[in-house]
Write a protein that holds these residues in place. Structure first.
Motif, PDB file in Angstrom:
ATOM      1  N   GLY A  33       0.785  -1.234   0.000  1.00  0.00           N
ATOM      2  CA  GLY A  33       0.000   0.000   0.000  1.00  0.00           C
ATOM      3  C   GLY A  33       0.814   1.279   0.000  1.00  0.00           C
ATOM      4  O   GLY A  33       0.259   2.368   0.129  1.00  0.00           O
ATOM      5  N   THR A  34       2.134   1.197  -0.161  1.00  0.00           N
ATOM      6  CA  THR A  34       2.975   2.392  -0.206  1.00  0.00           C
ATOM      7  C   THR A  34       2.900   3.022  -1.595  1.00  0.00           C
ATOM      8  O   THR A  34       3.144   2.354  -2.596  1.00  0.00           O
ATOM      9  N   SER A  35       2.543   4.304  -1.635  1.00  0.00           N
ATOM     10  CA  SER A  35       2.488   5.042  -2.902  1.00  0.00           C
ATOM     11  C   SER A  35       3.834   5.696  -3.152  1.00  0.00           C
ATOM     12  O   SER A  35       4.424   6.291  -2.242  1.00  0.00           O
ATOM     13  N   ILE A  36       4.325   5.592  -4.395  1.00  0.00           N
ATOM     14  CA  ILE A  36       5.592   6.208  -4.775  1.00  0.00           C
ATOM     15  C   ILE A  36       5.344   7.052  -6.021  1.00  0.00           C
ATOM     16  O   ILE A  36       4.789   6.568  -7.004  1.00  0.00           O
ATOM     17  N   GLU A  37       5.747   8.320  -5.949  1.00  0.00           N
ATOM     18  CA  GLU A  37       5.608   9.229  -7.086  1.00  0.00           C
ATOM     19  C   GLU A  37       6.963   9.866  -7.360  1.00  0.00           C
ATOM     20  O   GLU A  37       7.593  10.416  -6.461  1.00  0.00           O
ATOM     21  N   LYS A  38       7.398   9.772  -8.604  1.00  0.00           N
ATOM     22  CA  LYS A  38       8.685  10.335  -9.009  1.00  0.00           C
ATOM     23  C   LYS A  38       8.439  11.326 -10.136  1.00  0.00           C
ATOM     24  O   LYS A  38       7.923  10.964 -11.184  1.00  0.00           O
ATOM     25  N   GLN A  39       8.789  12.595  -9.887  1.00  0.00           N
ATOM     26  CA  GLN A  39       8.592  13.652 -10.878  1.00  0.00           C
ATOM     27  C   GLN A  39       9.961  14.193 -11.286  1.00  0.00           C
ATOM     28  O   GLN A  39      10.728  14.666 -10.459  1.00  0.00           O
ATOM     29  N   THR A  40      10.243  14.110 -12.592  1.00  0.00           N
ATOM     30  CA  THR A  40      11.520  14.574 -13.126  1.00  0.00           C
ATOM     31  C   THR A  40      11.278  15.739 -14.069  1.00  0.00           C
ATOM     32  O   THR A  40      10.459  15.643 -14.983  1.00  0.00           O
ATOM     33  N   THR A  41      11.992  16.844 -13.850  1.00  0.00           N
ATOM     34  CA  THR A  41      11.913  18.028 -14.702  1.00  0.00           C
ATOM     35  C   THR A  41      13.299  18.265 -15.292  1.00  0.00           C
ATOM     36  O   THR A  41      14.278  18.352 -14.559  1.00  0.00           O
ATOM     37  N   THR A  42      13.363  18.357 -16.624  1.00  0.00           N
ATOM     38  CA  THR A  42      14.624  18.614 -17.308  1.00  0.00           C
ATOM     39  C   THR A  42      14.484  19.900 -18.106  1.00  0.00           C
ATOM     40  O   THR A  42      13.551  20.050 -18.895  1.00  0.00           O
ATOM     41  N   GLU A  43      15.404  20.837 -17.880  1.00  0.00           N
ATOM     42  CA  GLU A  43      15.408  22.104 -18.611  1.00  0.00           C
ATOM     43  C   GLU A  43      16.740  22.219 -19.349  1.00  0.00           C
ATOM     44  O   GLU A  43      17.804  22.198 -18.732  1.00  0.00           O
ATOM     45  N   THR A  44      16.660  22.324 -20.670  1.00  0.00           N
ATOM     46  CA  THR A  44      17.848  22.413 -21.511  1.00  0.00           C
ATOM     47  C   THR A  44      17.889  23.783 -22.161  1.00  0.00           C
ATOM     48  O   THR A  44      16.900  24.232 -22.722  1.00  0.00           O
TER      49      THR A  44
END
Length: 84
Positions: A33-44
């Protein structure tokens, strides 16, 4: 007067940097029941000389089942490539 404005505008446009920004979000849940959220932002960013700068920011949020136990970690990195 109009010619001077046009020349100034074209001169500024030639100096502008090209920017690209992408965002990616991944969500998952474990069998417990563990929620995992990974948000990646890349600025070039690429300037008029061809130099490239890339900034990556990753936020990972882990929220185990229950109250008041969510945890977020952030990682940031920068990569630059300069032309000679």
């Amino acid at each position: 007067m109009m010619v001077a404005i046009a020349v100034a505008t074209l001169g500024l446009a030639a100096c502008e940097e090209q920017k690209t920004k992408t965002e990616n979000t991944q969500k998952s849940e474990t069998s417990s029941g563990t929620s995992i959220e990974k948000q990646t932002t890349t600025e070039t960013t690429k300037d008029s000389d061809g130099n490239v700068n890339r900034e990556v920011k990753t936020e990972t949020t882990v929220d185990p089942k229950g109250l008041m136990n969510k945890e977020t970690t952030t990682q940031e990195s920068t990569d630059s490539q300069k032309t000679d």
